[in-house]
Design a protein around this motif. Structure first.
Motif, short mmCIF file in Angstrom:
data_model
loop_
_atom_site.label_atom_id
_atom_site.label_comp_id
_atom_site.label_asym_id
_atom_site.label_seq_id
_atom_site.Cartn_x
_atom_site.Cartn_y
_atom_site.Cartn_z
N TYR A 1 81.91 48.23 0.60
CA TYR A 1 82.04 47.00 1.39
C TYR A 1 82.62 45.86 0.55
N LEU A 2 82.24 45.82 -0.75
CA LEU A 2 82.69 44.74 -1.62
C LEU A 2 84.15 44.94 -2.04
N LEU A 3 84.52 46.19 -2.30
CA LEU A 3 85.93 46.48 -2.60
C LEU A 3 86.80 46.20 -1.37
N ASN A 4 86.28 46.52 -0.20
CA ASN A 4 87.00 46.23 1.03
C ASN A 4 87.15 44.73 1.24
N PHE A 5 86.11 43.96 0.90
CA PHE A 5 86.20 42.51 1.02
C PHE A 5 87.31 41.96 0.12
N MET A 6 87.37 42.46 -1.11
CA MET A 6 88.42 42.02 -2.03
C MET A 6 89.80 42.36 -1.47
N PHE A 7 89.94 43.60 -1.00
CA PHE A 7 91.24 44.05 -0.49
C PHE A 7 91.67 43.21 0.72
N LYS A 8 90.77 42.98 1.64
CA LYS A 8 91.13 42.24 2.86
C LYS A 8 91.31 40.76 2.58
N LEU A 9 90.54 40.24 1.63
CA LEU A 9 90.69 38.83 1.29
C LEU A 9 92.03 38.56 0.63
N ILE A 10 92.42 39.45 -0.27
CA ILE A 10 93.67 39.24 -0.98
C ILE A 10 94.88 39.51 -0.10
N ASN A 11 94.63 40.18 1.03
CA ASN A 11 95.69 40.36 2.03
C ASN A 11 95.57 39.34 3.16
N ASN A 12 94.71 38.33 2.93
CA ASN A 12 94.58 37.18 3.85
C ASN A 12 94.26 37.61 5.29
N LYS A 13 93.35 38.58 5.41
CA LYS A 13 92.99 39.06 6.73
C LYS A 13 91.94 38.14 7.36
N PRO A 14 92.10 37.81 8.65
CA PRO A 14 91.16 36.91 9.33
C PRO A 14 89.71 37.40 9.30
N SER A 15 89.50 38.72 9.32
CA SER A 15 88.14 39.25 9.32
C SER A 15 87.40 38.85 8.04
N ALA A 16 88.06 38.97 6.88
CA ALA A 16 87.44 38.59 5.61
C ALA A 16 87.34 37.08 5.48
N LEU A 17 88.36 36.37 5.91
CA LEU A 17 88.36 34.91 5.81
C LEU A 17 87.29 34.29 6.69
N SER A 18 86.86 35.00 7.76
CA SER A 18 85.82 34.46 8.63
C SER A 18 84.46 34.42 7.94
N LEU A 19 84.32 35.13 6.82
CA LEU A 19 83.08 35.11 6.05
C LEU A 19 83.05 33.99 5.03
N VAL A 20 84.15 33.24 4.92
CA VAL A 20 84.30 32.19 3.92
C VAL A 20 84.11 30.83 4.58
N ASP A 21 83.27 30.00 3.98
CA ASP A 21 83.04 28.66 4.51
C ASP A 21 84.18 27.71 4.11
N HIS A 22 84.53 27.74 2.83
CA HIS A 22 85.60 26.85 2.34
C HIS A 22 86.57 27.65 1.50
#
Length: 674
Positions: A550-571
């Motif tokens: 799940y954490l590696l997936n978060f990194m991968f999706k975050l660095i690809n600017n995916k809305p699903s991962a970005l929705s977990l980020v407050d700022h």
């Protein structure tokens, strides 16, 4: 054992309405996290998980993975005919959203009207939650999830029964209430015992709270101030924790009604303290509901605030109908209390003094003053715990006492309401007895096994029982509990932080919604909401390496600017820009002192930065390779947030309906008084 046929109708209403609120909070929490956690573009996608199960030979197997999500493509095929716009989205993700929406709707209907407080509605709620739990993977690996499933299963059988226009307590409701009381005992007793059998030095030295308020998963603003309390007071609280969890659990099976009430109040005080000082989602509220099974209606009606009783809707009108008009005066004389008010006060005073004496004796006997005010030791050993509290007679006696209470109450209600002899009545009575026996055996098996896996064996070696427990395990109707076995944060609270960059040179820190990040980030009240991603990061921070899917997936999706991962980020400091690089650091956090906070305004200090993942680029072959080895699908396309999440203003709808329900119940009660 108390008066024969003590009413529990008020408890039934309170428990059933409370369970509706718990389900409402649970389904709402999941609804807002499905995209990011379990959706097609989530951190642990459901469709990928079910695909792995099929590859392993588990295909639509309800006995191992009981979930309606197996049939998501077939179900959505019918729904999409009515709502074609849903066909653009993953069927598994859409069905999970719809399951949550149905769960929210049913919960609100129960709160709105007692007509929906029935067997079928609660069975549906339980199965819907089980369906999500069974595919929730790592994000649903918490004890409160399995407790909600066990309590939710019992809720199905405690729904009220109407006979001749009057609500009655039938045999199955009586048995279920005693099973809920047994659940209360198992949860609290085991939570007290496993702290000692874990051999954690902080529990044995009474210093666990020196770390708990700081190291718990999601501290709230009050946690900070409790951490500043003097050492001796925090040690006293730890001693009180053992006395309450173990002693209070045993008192609820006392033959004296007052002692049962004192035991229940002790356990309630523990839960209210945890609610006050921590963010444990719906868990403690659920525990409070289960603990209320230790009280009868007379006690609950006297002590429950009137505004809470008013939320039960037309409860008073439901129970106020007499069975027979002509027998009203006779019943009044029959149950007339022979004791004068002075005698009642004296009895209560005597019970209270005895109870206080028992508490003082427990403290002095097991937790001497040297252990509280100095560095002394407790007056018992691990061997004593195993001999007395595990392998001794105490838990077995508690089981026998619980079953005796259950049988006593069952026949009391049976004589009171079901004195007639008919095939239907006898069949229901037989079912209640069989159901109670099976549930006691199943829950006792898991309870005894969970107390001390090294030194304990279940006293009854019944192969059929072991097989039944194994087959029922995926449904989680009989579980083992034990909270905070080992205290974390002895060497400081470890936290993961995420830093992102556009150019690979200048990094800035992301802020998540609830977990500690920047040292000036304020603490928040979160409960009963359950931010599962933030919770899971707390566990991951204690591990030496970052290798969870799940954490590696978060990194991968975050660095690809995916809305699903970005929705977990407050700022996101790079909002409007591309995240091309990122790194993960681990810090050791600790609370500031009151003096430091007054000067700096910061809640946290942090030190010892340790780079866990260094300079991950958008195209990172090692990251993709690790994900593929974990059978995670790699997809760089940016999928939008699901249309149901975008278009359904669920929080606004729920709050509006809850306010309307409160107004409706208030007006109904006012009308009845007039």
């Amino acid at each position: 054992m108390g008066r024969q046929g003590e009413n529990i109708l008020l408890y039934q209403f309170m428990f059933l309405k409370g369970m509706a609120i718990i389900y409402l909070a649970a389904f709402l929490s999941i609804f807002y996290q499905i995209n990011a956690l379990l959706g097609y573009d989530g951190l642990l996608p459901v469709h990928t998980y079910l695909k792995r199960l099929r590859n392993n030979g588990i295909n639509k197997d309800m006995s191992n993975v009981p979930t309606i999500v197996w049939w998501a493509p077939e179900i959505m095929e019918y729904i999409e005919k009515a709502i074609p716009s849903l066909s653009e989205f993953d069927s598994y993700e859409t069905l999970l959203h719809l399951i949550c929406l149905v769960g929210v709707l049913l919960s609100i209907l129960v709160l709105l009207s007692n007509k929906f407080m029935n067997f079928l509605v609660y069975l549906t709620l339980w199965f819907l939650y089980l369906s999500i739990f069974s595919v929730g993977q790592l994000f649903f690996s918490f004890q409160w999830d399995i407790m909600l499933l066990e309590a939710g299963f019992l809720t199905v059988f405690i729904t009220p029964t109407t006979r001749n226009g009057q609500l009655i307590v039938d045999e199955i409701s009586s048995v279920t209430r005693d099973l809920l009381k047994w659940l209360c005992f198992r949860l609290n007793y085991a939570s007290g015992v496993v702290k000692l059998t874990s051999k954690c030095p902080t529990w044995w030295s009474l210093t666990a709270l020196h770390y708990h308020f700081e190291s718990q998963p999601l501290p709230n603003p009050i946690s900070y101030y409790f951490h500043q309390l003097p050492s001796w007071l925090k040690k006293l609280f730890v001693a009180q924790n053992f006395v309450t969890l173990i002693g209070g659990s045993l008192l609820i099976y006392s033959p004296f009604r007052r002692f049962r009430q004192f035991g229940g109040l002790m356990l309630l005080s523990e839960q209210f303290m945890i609610i006050l000082t921590g963010n444990y989602n719906f868990f403690n509220f659920l525990t409070v509901l289960v603990t209320l099974a230790t009280f009868d209606d007379k006690f609950l009606k006297f002590w429950t605030p009137k505004f809470i009783l008013s939320l039960l809707g037309d409860y008073n009108s439901c129970i106020s109908k007499p069975q027979k008009k002509e027998s009203k005066s006779k019943n009044k004389d029959k149950y007339k209390d022979p004791y004068s008010p002075i005698i009642k006060i004296l009895k209560l005073l005597i019970y209270t003094l005895i109870f206080i004496g028992m508490i003082i004796y427990a403290y002095l006997r097991y937790f001497p003053l040297e252990a509280i005010f100095e560095n002394g030791k407790v007056n018992f050993t691990l061997s004593d715990v195993r001999v007395d509290l595990i392998n001794g007679k105490i838990p077995v006696v508690a089981l026998v006492a619980s079953m005796l209470f259950c049988v006593h109450n069952l026949f009391c209600y049976s004589l009171k309401y079901n004195s007639q002899k008919s095939l239907i009545v006898n069949t229901k009575r037989l079912f209640a007895i069989t159901f109670g026996f099976i549930m006691y055996m199943l829950t006792s098996y898991t309870f005894f096994a969970g107390l001390d896996k090294e030194m304990f064996q279940f006293p009854l070696n019944i192969p059929l029982l072991a097989q039944l427990q194994q087959h029922s395990q995926p449904f989680h109707i009989a579980n083992s509990y034990g909270l905070f076995r080992v205290m974390t944060g002895i060497n400081g609270r470890e936290e993961l932080t995420f830093e992102v960059s556009e150019d690979g040179v200048n990094y800035q820190e992301l802020t998540l919604f609830y977990k500690p990040g920047p040292i000036d980030q304020p603490l928040k009240f979160v409960a009963p909401y359950h931010p599962r991603f933030d919770w899971q990061l707390w566990f991951s921070a204690m591990k030496p390496h970052i290798n969870e899917a799940y954490l590696l997936n978060f990194m991968f999706k975050l660095i690809n600017n995916k809305p699903s991962a970005l929705s977990l980020v407050d700022h996101n400091p790079l909002k409007g820009k591309e995240i091309n690089y990122m790194l993960i650091k681990k810090y050791t956090y600790s609370y500031t002192t009151l003096e430091e906070r007054a000067v700096t305004g910061n809640v946290w200090n942090r030190k010892n930065p340790q780079v866990m993942i260094e300079k991950v680029m958008r195209v990172d072959n090692n990251l993709e390779k690790n994900l593929r080895l974990m059978h995670q699908e790699i997809d760089t396309k940016r999928y939008p947030i699901h249309i149901l999440r975008q278009t359904v203003p669920l929080i606004e709808i729920v709050w509006t309906l809850l306010v309307l329900i409160i107004i409706k119940n208030f007006l109904n009660n006012r009308k009845q008084k007039v």
